[in-house]
Design an enzyme around this catalytic site. Structure first.
Site, PDB file in Angstrom:
ATOM      1  N   TYR A   1     -16.305 -22.377 -24.008  1.00  0.00           N
ATOM      2  CA  TYR A   1     -16.429 -23.833 -24.017  1.00  0.00           C
ATOM      3  C   TYR A   1     -15.599 -24.462 -25.136  1.00  0.00           C
ATOM      4  O   TYR A   1     -15.695 -24.059 -26.289  1.00  0.00           O
ATOM      5  CB  TYR A   1     -17.890 -24.276 -24.182  1.00  0.00           C
ATOM      6  CG  TYR A   1     -17.986 -25.701 -24.648  1.00  0.00           C
ATOM      7  CD1 TYR A   1     -17.504 -26.718 -23.820  1.00  0.00           C
ATOM      8  CD2 TYR A   1     -18.460 -26.035 -25.903  1.00  0.00           C
ATOM      9  CE1 TYR A   1     -17.519 -28.048 -24.252  1.00  0.00           C
ATOM     10  CE2 TYR A   1     -18.486 -27.351 -26.338  1.00  0.00           C
ATOM     11  CZ  TYR A   1     -18.007 -28.347 -25.504  1.00  0.00           C
ATOM     12  OH  TYR A   1     -18.004 -29.649 -25.918  1.00  0.00           O
TER      13      TYR A   1
ATOM     14  N   CYS B   1       2.749 -12.505   0.692  1.00  0.00           N
ATOM     15  CA  CYS B   1       2.013 -13.745   0.383  1.00  0.00           C
ATOM     16  C   CYS B   1       2.924 -14.804  -0.211  1.00  0.00           C
ATOM     17  O   CYS B   1       2.569 -15.978  -0.296  1.00  0.00           O
ATOM     18  CB  CYS B   1       0.891 -13.468  -0.596  1.00  0.00           C
ATOM     19  SG  CYS B   1       0.450 -11.744  -0.750  1.00  0.00           S
TER      20      CYS B   1
ATOM     21  N   ALA C   1       0.829  -1.204   0.000  1.00  0.00           N
ATOM     22  CA  ALA C   1       0.000   0.000   0.000  1.00  0.00           C
ATOM     23  C   ALA C   1       0.865   1.257   0.000  1.00  0.00           C
ATOM     24  O   ALA C   1       0.657   2.166  -0.808  1.00  0.00           O
ATOM     25  CB  ALA C   1      -0.936  -0.009   1.212  1.00  0.00           C
TER      26      ALA C   1
END
Lengths: 458, 458
Positions: free
Chosen positions: B429, B44, B13
C-alpha cells in the site's frame, strides 16, 4: 449490551475501531479523542498534497469528525488525552481550544496514538523550522512554510520512505533539496542491488543525496529557527527548512506512564485480538507491535493498511464479534519520480538477523512482452531458504506497472511457498501484460536452480 | 546416456522440450520437426503485429531455427510429420519444400502439435478468405491480405480473446469490423457483470458487436472467396475477409491415428510428468489436456505460458531430471483498447458446472488512492464457496494497472485460501498504487460478509 468505549486517537486505527464497534453494537457509547483537527485521514497522502498532485487537504480525509458524529460517535477534536488510569478505568483529557480539562470513564479503551517522527538525539533538532510529517497538522504547517516563499533550501534528515517522498515533493516545487542519510543507500530496508536504483532515481530528480554521513547537529539562527544541518563529517548544509525523514517511533509515552506493557520492539504489546495486557485496554495502529510471520519477531511497522486492519479487528471484538490480526510480512511499496520499488518478506539483512541461511536470485526482465510497445525494464530479486527453497523475501524495482506485482509474491510468502512451487504458478499472461515467462516465474526458476546448486554442494 | 529425441512441433512447447532435454543431456540427438517456417514464436503477439504495435515479424520470434541449431538441435522447418508408428518408434515426415518423404526413429517422442482454430460446421467456412490466427504463417497470410488494400470489411466469427484482439487490430487499421458471437456477451468465460464492460469497450472502439446470433453459413463469391457471413437470424454481413475467433481445438489428428489416447476433454491425456499413455511418447502445449485444480476436471487451455511450462517439464524428464506440471486454475488476461480484463479460478457458470455452491461479491474501487491523480475505476468480483469461504474465482475489469492484480488472487486460489484469510493479507500500500484498503481486500471483506450472512440463513 450497553457500555462505554473511549478511543484515544482518531486517525486510521482509532477511527476504524470506533466505527466497527459502534456498527456491531449500536447501544455502545463511543467517545473518540483526537489531538488534532482531523479524523480518519491519509497521512501517507501528505507528500502528494504538498507537491500539488492532490488538490485539497480535504481530499485526504476519509471520514471527517461530523461524519463520525453522524454515525453516533462522540468525537472530541483538538482534545488530547493526557493520562490513563487503568485501575479506575478513566482517561484525563485537555482541550487545546479552551485549556479545559476533564475525566472520561470507560469500560473498553482503544489506544491508537500512532507514531512520532524519529529524531536523532543531536543539538538543535527541536528548533523551530524542523518539521516532522506525521499528522495532517504537521503537513499543514509544512505546506504553509513552503507556501510562504521564504524557503529555498531544504535538508531532509533521513532517506526513508517519507523522507524521499517529501524530498521529491519539495523538488517538484522547485526547491534545492538535500537528503542526508547515515546508511550507504536510501531506504535501507532494500538490498543494495535494488536500493541503488532508488539512489539513482533520487539523484535523477536533481536531489542531492548525501550517504554514509549522519547528522551531528542542527544550527539555530538568531531568530531561533534552524538554519543549517551539520553533518558528522563536519560539512555544513545551509537550510531554510529541515524535514525529519528517518521514519517513526510508536507513540507510547501515555501507555508507558499508565503501566500498559510494551513489547520487545518498543510498541504496545497486543495479542491476536489486539488486546493489551491490561484488562479492558486494546491497542491498534502505528503504536503497537506486530508479529512478523517470517522472523517470528515482534516488529513495529507504521503503515495505514495495518492500522486500518488492526482498528477493525479491535472494533469487531469490542463490539461483540470475533476477529484476529494475523501478523505482517513486511510488504512495502513506493515510487520516486517514475521509479517504482516494492518489497515483501525479509531483506537479506533481515533474513540473516532472523537466523536464516539462504540463496538469492536477481533477474532483469520486462513488464510486457519484450517486443510489445511500452515494455519497460523490471528487476526482481528473490531470497529463498537453503534446502527447503521456501521464499523468504522478494524485491522489485522498475518503471510503471512494475512494483504492484509484489502482491503476488506477498501471497506466496504468506502461504510459505517454495520457489519450486512458485515457478509453476498459473499467473496471467498476454503480451501487453507480461513476457510468456512472467518475471516472477523467471526469478523463481533461477532461485530454484540456486537452491539445487547449493544442495549439490553440501 | 545417449538416445534419440524427436519433437513434433517447434513452437513454445516443442521448442522448450527440445531445449531442456538437450541442455540436461547434451549427448541426446534431438530432431525437431516444424511444419511452418518459424520456431519458438509468440502466437499471442500476432494481433499486435497486425495492428502495427509490434514492428517486425521477427520481433515475435524468441528462438529462430538457426538459434536452436546452434544449441545442437536438428531443426527441420517446413517439414510436417504425417504419421507416427508407436510400435516401431518412428515418425513419417514430408517436406513442404521438396515434397520429399522420410522416416525418423526415436527413443523418446514429444507431441507438441499445438491447436487449430475452431471452425463452426457451416457451409463455406473452408473457403479462401477465411483465416485462422493460430500460427505465425497464418498471421503472415492475414497481414498480407490486409496490406493488399483489397480489404475494407472484416467479419470476425466468435468473440473470444483472439477474436477480439484481431477485431481491434483490424479496427486500428481503419477497417469496418463486425464481431458475431452466439453468446449474450463476448469472451463468455467472464460473468456478465464483468463481461458487459468488455462489450462496451469493443463497441467504444467502433466495432460492431452482434451477440446472441451465430453463423449459419459463409457465402462464397464467384472467385471462390468468402464474401459474406450469414447469421443464424438470416441477416447477411458482407465481408472482404473473415477471421475465425471462436478459440481453438487441440491438434490431435496425428495422435488419434497413432493410437495415443486422448482424454475426456479431447486433448492428449498426460500424467504429471507430461507422459502420454504410450511408452516413450510425451506431449505438451495446446494439444494436451490439463488438470484443473479447482474443478478436478480435465480441460484444454491453449496458452503460451502453459505450453512453455509443460514443454520444460517434458524436456527435463526426458533429459534425466524430474519435474511435474501441477495443473491450471484458469487464469487469463487481455485488453480491449484501454479496458483491461482478467480472471482466475472458476466463473460462476464453471463453479456451478463443477458442483460448487457459492456466494459472490462485486466491489467498485480505484487503482490508486481515490484522491491520487490517475486513479481509475476498478471492478473486482469474487466467488467464494458457501460455508468454507474458499475463494473459487475472481474477475477484474478496469483501466491501466487494473488487470495484472489478478495474479495475487491466482496465488490465493492456488493455496486454497478463504476470503477470511485473504482480507488480512499484507498487500502493498501507498497512495500511488492502491487505496488504503486495497480493492482485493475490500472484495474479500464483502465476500466474507456474504459467506457469514449465508451461514446465518442456514
Amino acid at each position: 449490551m450497553a457500555g462505554r468505549l473511549v478511543v484515544i486517537g482518531g486517525d486510521a486505527a482509532g477511527g476504524s475501531a470506533a466505527s466497527q464497534a459502534k456498527k456491531r453494537n449500536p447501544s455502545l457509547d463511543v467517545v473518540m479523542f483526537e489531538r488534532g483537527r482531523a479524523t480518519s485521514y491519509s497521512a501517507c497522502g501528505i507528500p502528494y498534497w504538498i507537491n500539488g498532485a492532490v488538490d485539497a487537504e480535504s481530499d485526504l480525509i476519509t471520514r471527517a469528525p461530523e461524519q463520525h458524529r453522524a454515525n453516533g460517535i462522540d468525537v472530541r477534536i483538538r482534545t488530547e488525552v493526557i493520562g490513563i488510569d487503568v485501575e479506575e478505568r478513566t482517561v484525563r483529557w485537555r482541550s487545546h481550544e479552551t485549556g479545559e480539562e476533564g475525566t472520561e470513564p470507560y469500560d473498553d479503551l482503544v489506544y491508537a496514538t500512532g507514531s512520532v517522527p524519529a529524531r536523532p538525539p543531536v543539538p538543535g533538532i527541536d528548533a523551530a523550522g524542523v518539521y516532522g510529517v506525521q499528522t495532517l497538522d504537521d503537513g499543514v504547517a509544512l505546506r504553509a512554510e513552503l507556501d510562504s516563499g521564504r524557503v529555498q533550501r531544504v535538508v531532509v534528515v533521513g532517506g526513508g520512505y517519507i523522507g524521499l517522498e517529501i524530498a521529491e515533493a519539495c523538488r517538484v516545487r522547485g526547491l534545492e533539496v538535500t537528503v542526508v542519510d547515515m546508511s550507504a543507500q536510501p531506504v535501507g530496508t532494500f538490498d543494495p542491488d535494488i536500493g541503488s536504483f532508488i539512489a539513482d532515481a533520487v539523484r535523477g530528480e536533481g536531489i542531492e543525496l548525501v550517504l554514509s554521513d549522519g547528522v551531528a547537529s542542527v544550527d539555530v539562527g538568531s531568530d531561533g529557527r534552524a538554519c543549517a544541518v551539520v553533518r558528522a563529517s563536519g560539512r555544513r548544509l545551509p537550510a531554510d527548512l529541515v524535514v525529519l525523514g528517518l521514519g517513526v517511533r510508536p507513540n507510547v509515552a501515555l501507555a508507558r506512564e499508565a503501566g500498559i506493557p510494551l513489547g520487545t520492539s518498543g510498541g504496545v504489546a497486543v495479542d491476536a485480538q489486539m488486546r493489551t495486557q491490561v484488562p479492558g485496554v486494546w491497542a491498534a495502529g502505528d503504536c503497537v507491535e506486530s508479529w512478523h510471520r517470517l522472523s517470528g519477531q515482534r516488529v513495529v511497522v507504521a503503515l495505514g493498511t495495518h492500522a486500518n486492519k488492526q482498528g477493525r479487528v479491535a472494533g469487531i471484538n469490542i463490539g461483540g464479534g470475533y476477529a484476529t490480526f494475523p501478523g505482517v510480512i513486511g510488504t512495502a511499496i513506493t515510487k520516486v519520480c517514475d521509479t517504482e520499488v516494492a518489497r515483501t518478506g525479509l531483506s537479506t539483512r533481515e533474513a540473516e538477523g532472523a537466523g536464516y541461511s539462504f540463496v538469492t536470485a536477481v533477474v532483469d526482465s520486462t513488464t510486457r512482452a519484450g517486443y510489445f510497445p511500452g515494455a519497460t525494464p523490471i528487476r526482481l530479486k528473490m531470497i529463498a531458504e537453503r534446502r527447503s527453497g521456501r521464499l523468504l523475501g522478494a524485491q522489485i524495482v522498475g518503471k510503471q506497472a512494475a512494483a504492484k506485482r509484489i502482491d503476488a509474491l506477498a501471497v506466496c510468502i504468506w502461504n510459505e511457498m517454495t520457489v519450486d512451487e512458485i515457478l509453476s504458478l498459473d499467473l496471467s499472461y498476454a503480451p501487453p501484460f507480461a513476457p510468456v515467462w512472467d518475471p516472477v516465474l523467471i526469478a523463481a526458476r533461477k532461485a530454484f536452480d540456486a537452491v539445487e546448486d547449493d544442495v549439490r554442494s553440501l
